[in-house]
Enzyme design. Structure first.
Site, PDB file in Angstrom:
ATOM      1  N   SER A  32       4.027  57.933 -28.754  1.00  0.00           N
ATOM      2  CA  SER A  32       3.409  56.574 -28.650  1.00  0.00           C
ATOM      3  C   SER A  32       3.617  55.551 -27.759  1.00  0.00           C
ATOM      4  CB  SER A  32       2.793  56.054 -29.846  1.00  0.00           C
ATOM      5  OG  SER A  32       1.671  56.904 -30.544  1.00  0.00           O
ATOM      6  N   LYS A  35       1.490  54.366 -24.717  1.00  0.00           N
ATOM      7  CA  LYS A  35       0.577  53.132 -24.947  1.00  0.00           C
ATOM      8  C   LYS A  35       0.959  52.230 -23.924  1.00  0.00           C
ATOM      9  CE  LYS A  35      -1.576  54.640 -29.429  1.00  0.00           C
ATOM     10  NZ  LYS A  35      -0.834  56.052 -29.648  1.00  0.00           N
ATOM     11  N   SER A  89      -1.033  51.308 -33.501  1.00  0.00           N
ATOM     12  CA  SER A  89      -0.808  52.710 -32.560  1.00  0.00           C
ATOM     13  C   SER A  89      -2.183  53.643 -32.825  1.00  0.00           C
ATOM     14  CB  SER A  89       0.217  53.513 -33.024  1.00  0.00           C
ATOM     15  OG  SER A  89       0.772  54.377 -32.101  1.00  0.00           O
ATOM     16  N   LYS A 200       7.191  48.800 -29.296  1.00  0.00           N
ATOM     17  CA  LYS A 200       6.250  49.798 -29.461  1.00  0.00           C
ATOM     18  C   LYS A 200       6.861  51.123 -30.167  1.00  0.00           C
ATOM     19  CE  LYS A 200       2.322  51.787 -29.920  1.00  0.00           C
ATOM     20  NZ  LYS A 200       2.757  52.283 -31.019  1.00  0.00           N
TER      21      LYS A 200
END
Length: 339
Positions: A32, A35, A89, A200
């Site tokens: 993720s 992203k 997320s 993140k």
């Protein structure tokens, strides 16, 4: 500091100096943290005040994968979808934003734009196949590339505000009988690390734990990126925090390399095979990876290899390495060999 990540980089967000790294140009799988590339690509394109409709196709994500809880047919401000992406997320949020920013081509157009942005930033070891970071054939990145992408994100004040947000409200959808609800930021660095700016988290079975985090101390802003971490004793953000502590202890002029500027690599010829690419240089000092001074060959450089063959071989090698890593961990009762 000790850690289980297979590769990592610590860099200065403002100067672009690379303070240190392990396997910075090793190919890895993003999960993720992908992203962030979506954010770097689409934040300048999408009006946060615009209200849009989430579609059933946006919600067609891998069952059981992370989601915010957006409703098909629901109307949301784009800012709300960004918060769902960066706090929780949300994979459906990723697909919606990529579709909205992809123009007439929708999601495929969004993915194409992400890969064009990666190239512009100099992240030449990054290729996106999914907007969310869910695993897909031919998807890869490196710790160095993630530092480039993170630097672009943190240069955007809107991103900085989103990623530092701790809680947000997802509005209800009365027509769909969907009630409003609150979401919390999953990045524990914000709660546990003084001076944290955001970042993140990421995880898939193939990628294992991935992490990007940034913090400020005494006017100095550092970012850490790591790939392929296991968590027998420390979670990804904790390994990132230890590396940030290490970076802040170094002198302000410490550097073993630098982050290239957007457009720098696309305006020059590729490096010959066997030399350290420009991304790893600062005054002639090479940033050495786990395999020495010769980083993993980049797509489009070295011998004329078909990219498809490179991806397949690289994927098989990565899976094999992950399995060996897991076996070592089980035998030793610990995390196995890391950086």
């Amino acid at each position: 500091p000790e850690g289980s990540a297979t590769s990592w980089v610590v860099a200065d967000l403002d100067s672009g100096a690379v303070l240190g790294g392990c396997g910075p140009h090793e190919y890895g799988v993003p999960a993720s943290v992908q992203k962030l590339l979506l954010a770097a690509t689409m934040l300048p394109k999408l009006d946060p005040r615009r209200e849009v409709t989430v579609t059933a196709e946006d919600l067609a994500i891998e069952p059981g994968s992370s989601a915010v809880g957006l409703a098909a047919g629901g109307r949301y401000r784009i800012e709300t979808i960004w918060l769902g992406l960066l706090l929780k997320s949300g994979n459906e949020a990723a697909d919606a934003l990529a579709r909205l920013g992809g123009g007439p081509d929708g999601l495929p157009g969004g993915l194409r734009a992400m890969n064009e942005e990666a190239k512009r930033l100099g992240a030449l070891q990054t290729h996106a196949v999914t907007a969310s970071g869910l695993d897909g054939p031919g998807q890869f990145t490196s710790a160095y590339d993630l530092a480039l992408i993170a630097r672009a994100c943190f240069a955007d004040p809107t991103f900085r505000r989103y990623t530092a947000t701790r809680t947000a409200e997802i509005p209800g959808q009365p027509a769909l009988r969907a009630k409003p609800f609150q979401i919390q930021n999953d990045n524990q660095l914000l709660y546990q690390y003084p001076g944290a700016l955001g970042g993140k988290t990421g995880f898939t079975d193939l990628a294992r734990h991935t992490y990007v985090g940034a913090a400020e101390r005494n006017g100095r802003r550092l970012v850490v990126t790591l790939l392929g971490a296991e968590i027998p004793t420390q979670r990804g953000w904790q390994q990132g925090a230890a590396l940030l502590d290490w970076g802040f202890r170094l002198p302000r002029d410490a550097a073993v390399g630098r982050l290239v500027q957007p457009g720098e690599l696309t305006s020059t010829s590729p490096s010959p095979r066997g030399t350290v690419p420009p991304s790893a240089l600062a005054g002639g000092a090479g940033l050495h990876g786990a395999r020495g001074t010769d980083p993993a060959p980049w797509p489009g450089t070295g011998p004329a290899l078909a990219v498809g063959a490179l991806v397949v071989a690289g994927g098989a090698l990565l899976i094999s390495r992950r399995r060996r890593h897991a076996v070592r961990a089980r035998i030793a009762g610990g995390p196995g060999q890391g950086c």
